[in-house]
Design an enzyme around this catalytic site. Structure first.
Site, mmCIF file in Angstrom:
data_model
loop_
_atom_site.group_PDB
_atom_site.id
_atom_site.type_symbol
_atom_site.label_atom_id
_atom_site.label_comp_id
_atom_site.label_asym_id
_atom_site.label_seq_id
_atom_site.Cartn_x
_atom_site.Cartn_y
_atom_site.Cartn_z
ATOM 1 C CG HIS A 185 -1.888 1.122 1.221
ATOM 2 N ND1 HIS A 185 -2.971 1.158 0.362
ATOM 3 C CD2 HIS A 185 -1.920 2.284 1.912
ATOM 4 C CE1 HIS A 185 -3.632 2.282 0.543
ATOM 5 N NE2 HIS A 185 -3.012 2.991 1.480
ATOM 6 C CD GLU A 238 4.252 1.267 -4.237
ATOM 7 O OE1 GLU A 238 3.789 0.280 -4.837
ATOM 8 O OE2 GLU A 238 3.692 2.378 -4.263
HETATM 9 C C1 GRF Z 1 1.112 0.700 -6.314
HETATM 10 O O1 GRF Z 1 1.259 2.057 -5.975
HETATM 11 C C2 GRF Z 1 0.681 -0.095 -5.118
HETATM 12 O O2 GRF Z 1 1.197 0.375 -3.922
HETATM 13 C C3 GRF Z 1 -0.802 0.070 -5.140
HETATM 14 O O3 GRF Z 1 -1.144 0.057 -6.502
HETATM 15 C C4 GRF Z 1 -0.034 0.479 -7.279
HETATM 16 C C5 GRF Z 1 0.262 -0.605 -8.257
HETATM 17 O O4 GRF Z 1 1.236 -0.237 -9.205
HETATM 18 N N1 GRF Z 1 -1.452 -0.951 -4.333
HETATM 19 P P1 GRF Z 1 1.809 -1.294 -10.225
HETATM 20 O O5 GRF Z 1 0.631 -1.860 -11.017
HETATM 21 O O6 GRF Z 1 2.527 -2.355 -9.458
HETATM 22 O O7 GRF Z 1 2.723 -0.511 -11.124
#
Ligand code: GRF
Length: 217
Positions: free
Chosen positions: A110, A175
């Site tokens: 998240h 992330e």
């Molecule tokens: C990311 O920002 C994640 O944290 C959220 O949705 C987005 C997904 O991005 N849950 P991606 O599809 O992995 O590029």
């Protein structure tokens, strides 16, 4: 033993890509058995197909209820015998049955420091709130939306001229490091869940911007 992963994604799939790269580089001993999406045109499906990974779209509009859809996809997922089900930008609330089925082996990322800014558009929420720090969280999924036991969190600053895009980009860099790391720890059986707390055995705690510290990413 190789860890079997099933990834659920609705969007562009940059987290999926980071996970696949980590596997290709030999950093995670895992196999993505299936990428499943509720969106026909999800970039994540393309990324998987291009790497020869099974990628499937299931149309929620064919199902009368959320529960019906989730029971259907649960059966598909179970056939892959997953050690871990990874939500990577899966933009659909999961039914309680689904969460019960995969309890303890279902993780999500998240784009905020939960419990702050749960729900959609977390980056926009943080900006509009005037927060000075936000970040990203990898957590086990429980029935509370965006709020299960936390595995790892990384912080990022919010700058005065940030837009939703610039802030999202800064968070995404974190992330792409914390998600593969959390999955590696899971696959290496180093995560111990004690109520709301997750302990990563042998990890280094106490440094920022990411706590516990990254080891491999
Ligand atoms: C990311 O920002 C994640 O944290 C959220 O949705 C987005 C997904 O991005 N849950 P991606 O599809 O992995 O590029």
């Amino acid at each position: 033993m190789t860890c079997n992963l099933v990834v659920l994604a609705s969007g562009r799939g940059s987290n999926l890509k980071a996970i696949l790269n980590a596997i290709e580089e030999g950093k995670i001993n895992a196999n993505v058995k299936l990428v499943l999406s509720n969106k026909k045109n999800a970039g994540a499906l393309e990324i998987a197909k291009n790497k020869g990974i099974k990628a499937k779209f299931f149309d929620p509009s064919f199902f009368e209820t959320r529960r019906g859809y989730d029971i259907y996809i649960s059966e598909i997922i179970k056939k892959e015998n997953p050690d871990l089900v990874v939500l990577a930008g899966y933009m659909r609330i999961l039914s309680d049955e689904f969460i019960d089925t995969f309890e303890g082996k279902l993780v999500n990322i998240h784009p905020s420091l939960i419990p702050a800014f749960q729900g959609i558009k977390a980056q926009k929420q943080a900006l509009e709130y005037g927060a000075k720090i936000t970040g990203a969280t990898v957590h086990f999924v429980t029935k509370e939306l965006d709020n299960g036991p936390i595995i790892i969190q990384g912080v990022v600053p919010i700058l005065p001229d940030d837009t939703e895009e610039s802030l999202s980009k800064r968070i995404l860099e974190i992330e792409h490091r914390i998600y593969p790391q959390a999955i590696k720890w899971f696959c290496d059986k180093r995560l111990k869940i004690e109520g709301r707390k997750v302990i990563v055995e042998g990890a280094k705690y106490g440094s920022l911007p990411i706590n516990p510290s990254l080891e491999d990413f």
